[in-house]
Enzyme design. Structure first.
Site, PDB file in Angstrom:
ATOM      1  N   ASP A 101      51.508  81.155 137.558  1.00 43.42           N
ATOM      2  CA  ASP A 101      52.993  80.104 137.957  1.00 43.42           C
ATOM      3  C   ASP A 101      53.208  80.192 139.199  1.00 43.42           C
ATOM      4  O   ASP A 101      52.197  80.713 139.952  1.00 43.42           O
ATOM      5  CB  ASP A 101      54.026  80.020 137.225  1.00 43.42           C
ATOM      6  N   ASP A 152      68.788  89.329 135.701  1.00 48.58           N
ATOM      7  CA  ASP A 152      67.825  88.874 133.646  1.00 48.58           C
ATOM      8  C   ASP A 152      66.857  89.344 133.384  1.00 48.58           C
ATOM      9  O   ASP A 152      66.208  89.820 133.122  1.00 48.58           O
ATOM     10  CB  ASP A 152      67.768  87.667 133.362  1.00 48.58           C
ATOM     11  N   HIS A 163      59.937  77.413 139.806  1.00 53.11           N
ATOM     12  CA  HIS A 163      59.181  77.529 138.139  1.00 53.11           C
ATOM     13  C   HIS A 163      59.068  78.683 137.128  1.00 53.11           C
ATOM     14  O   HIS A 163      59.279  78.743 136.525  1.00 53.11           O
ATOM     15  CB  HIS A 163      58.224  76.302 138.388  1.00 53.11           C
ATOM     16  N   ASN A 205      53.806  66.921 129.254  1.00 52.79           N
ATOM     17  CA  ASN A 205      54.498  66.137 128.803  1.00 52.79           C
ATOM     18  C   ASN A 205      54.286  64.846 129.684  1.00 52.79           C
ATOM     19  O   ASN A 205      54.172  64.288 130.465  1.00 52.79           O
ATOM     20  CB  ASN A 205      56.245  66.328 130.215  1.00 52.79           C
ATOM     21  N   ALA A 265      45.019  73.708 128.957  1.00 51.96           N
ATOM     22  CA  ALA A 265      46.088  73.599 126.914  1.00 51.96           C
ATOM     23  C   ALA A 265      44.190  72.832 125.905  1.00 51.96           C
ATOM     24  O   ALA A 265      44.551  73.224 124.992  1.00 51.96           O
ATOM     25  CB  ALA A 265      46.871  73.372 126.914  1.00 51.96           C
ATOM     26  N   VAL A 314      42.556  78.445 123.481  1.00 56.79           N
ATOM     27  CA  VAL A 314      43.803  78.795 124.093  1.00 56.79           C
ATOM     28  C   VAL A 314      44.656  78.042 123.180  1.00 56.79           C
ATOM     29  O   VAL A 314      44.917  77.401 122.599  1.00 56.79           O
ATOM     30  CB  VAL A 314      44.388  78.019 125.204  1.00 56.79           C
ATOM     31  N   SER A 321      57.077  72.946 129.362  1.00 60.51           N
ATOM     32  CA  SER A 321      57.107  73.980 130.990  1.00 60.51           C
ATOM     33  C   SER A 321      57.661  75.785 130.113  1.00 60.51           C
ATOM     34  O   SER A 321      57.838  76.753 130.165  1.00 60.51           O
ATOM     35  CB  SER A 321      57.217  74.399 131.858  1.00 60.51           C
TER      36      SER A 321
END
Length: 463
Positions: free
Chosen positions: A70, A79, A108, A228, A240, A245, A293
């Site tokens: 990414d 966190d 992102h 999207n 994808a 995958v 995502s």
């Protein structure tokens, strides 16, 4: 936005675009001060509704490394303390450890990482007691009550930073960065790779073949976002679309296929929540966002839970367990909107699932053998060249072989010519015989051809 949000939070929004090969994934960001961290935990509705909290009775992802390809992951987020155990940069524009956010949307990767393996945190008090202090152990899963808790809170993260969405000052293209990222992740022990990046093209550069084949041969699960519609991805785009995958489509808050935060295509494997999501930001803040995502790391987290529970289970069996336990939705059976159905993490960890003979989402090795005419029986070395365009994913068309026009004297055998000549001669002779007979025995000629009535009527024969 509700009045409560307006009163209690300083809110800004921005388009989140993670661009790859000309495509985009989009989401809306709403940042807020870290002081409100405890309220963000309550917004993680998917932990219960997707069966994740019940799946934690079996596994929390201990001992599994998950690579996030990414924009880079901020390991200093409250966190993610102790979660990031390694990283690199393949863009030539980031930091060597891959923990600096880069590219068009630097936040992102941290959003994705906290949803996948966030550990939460304990908010410091004015006079903390020694027993209440968080453990300083770098590898310990905090599981604090505040902030974001990920799907696999005890998994370990590898971050691979890539520069996407704008001109890369490091000079490396997407074609080079993605295969380099996949190979590094495999070589550094990743058992699951999350790619929350996508494109509007179903094709991928041939330079990617060997890297994804390498991951398949090394038994690594790769999870990718479907894209999207709001970002221009009407149909699923690469990576994808690569066989093998696990492609993730998006659901809205009611559990139906999302209109904006999803796409469609035959490569979709499973659907997961993609709207009203929350995640962490590199500055220690939090965000509400949407898109596949965010759906992808939910599924990657479940894959990590499975691989932690059954360390010897193959990648194809992990994927089979996820898709075969999904709740069927839309058209009966596998369809291009939901894939095999809606993610059910509890069933994926607890159900009795028969072994599959092959990856239900295909094999990149088989695809290469058919479409690239390659022989990849053993792990392949680095590709020597990177063509700029990809071959189509459809089977090669069958085209008739064109032939030069034939000459008449070559095309017609002599026997055919003689045959037609004899037939013509027989017709002429027959016509001549018939004319001779006509002249010898002329028929009765009508006297009044204009009326069409016969001029001669035979009288009746006397009886």
């Amino acid at each position: 936005m509700t009045p409560r949000h307006q009163r209690s939070r300083r809110t800004v929004s921005a388009a989140l675009a993670a661009l790859l090969a000309g495509g985009s994934l989009a989401a809306a960001l709403f940042t807020a001060p870290a002081a409100f961290a405890d309220s963000w935990r309550d917004k993680e509705y998917w932990l219960k509704e997707s069966g994740i909290s019940n799946a934690w009775q079996v596994s929390k992802g201990t001992g599994v490394k998950v690579a996030i390809i990414d924009s880079g992951v901020d390991g200093d987020h409250p966190d993610l303390k102790g979660a990031v155990v390694g990283g690199t940069d393949v863009s030539a524009a980031g930091t060597p450890d891959g923990q600096k956010g880069i590219g068009a949307k630097a936040e992102h990767g941290t959003l994705v990482a906290t949803m996948l393996a966030g550990r939460g945190h304990k908010t410091a008090t004015a006079s903390p007691s020694p027993s209440a202090s968080p453990s300083p152990s770098a590898g310990a899963a905090a599981d604090g009550p505040d902030g974001i808790i990920g799907v696999a809170p005890e998994a370990e993260l590898l971050t691979v930073s890539t520069w996407l969405g704008s001109p890369n000052p490091g000079g490396k293209s997407d074609e080079d960065q993605i295969p380099d990222a996949v190979r590094w992740a495999v070589d550094n022990g990743a058992k699951v790779i999350n790619i929350s990046l996508g494109s509007t093209s179903t094709q991928w550069p041939q330079s990617w073949d060997a890297a994804f084949l390498y991951a398949e041969q090394k038994d690594v699960v790769i999870v990718a976002a479907a894209g999207n519609r709001i970002g221009g991805s009407i149909q699923v785009g690469a990576p994808a679309t690569i066989p093998g995958v696990l492609t993730v489509a998006g659901l809205d808050r009611s559990g139906n296929a999302s209109i904006d935060s999803s796409s469609q295509g035959i490569s979709i494997g499973v659907a997961a929540p993609a709207e009203n999501l929350v995640g962490g930001l590199p500055d220690g803040g939090y965000a509400e966002w949407a898109g596949t995502s965010g759906a992808a790391p939910i599924v990657s987290g479940v894959a990590a839970l499975i691989r932690s529970k059954w360390p010897e289970m193959s990648a194809k069996q992990v994927i089979n367990r996820i898709v075969s336990t999904a709740k069927d939705a839309g058209t009966a059976g596998k369809d291009p909107i939901y894939g095999f159905g809606v993610l059910d993490a509890e069933a994926a960890l607890k159900a009795d699932v028969p072994e599959a003979e092959a990856n239900p989402l295909g094999s990149i090795a088989d695809w290469i053998r058919i479409h690239r005419r390659g022989d990849f029986s053993t792990p392949t070395p680095e590709p020597s060249e990177s063509p700029s365009s990809a071959e189509p994913t459809l089977p090669d068309p069958t085209v008739p072989v064109a032939k030069a026009p034939a000459r008449v004297d070559d095309a017609l055998p002599a026997v055919v010519v003689l045959g037609f000549g004899g037939l013509f001669l027989a017709i002429v002779i027959g016509a001549a015989v018939q004319l001779r007979r006509t002249y010898k025995n002329p028929p009765a000629v009508p006297e009044d051809p204009d009326t069409g009535t016969f001029s001669r009527v035979e009288p009746p024969t006397p009886t």
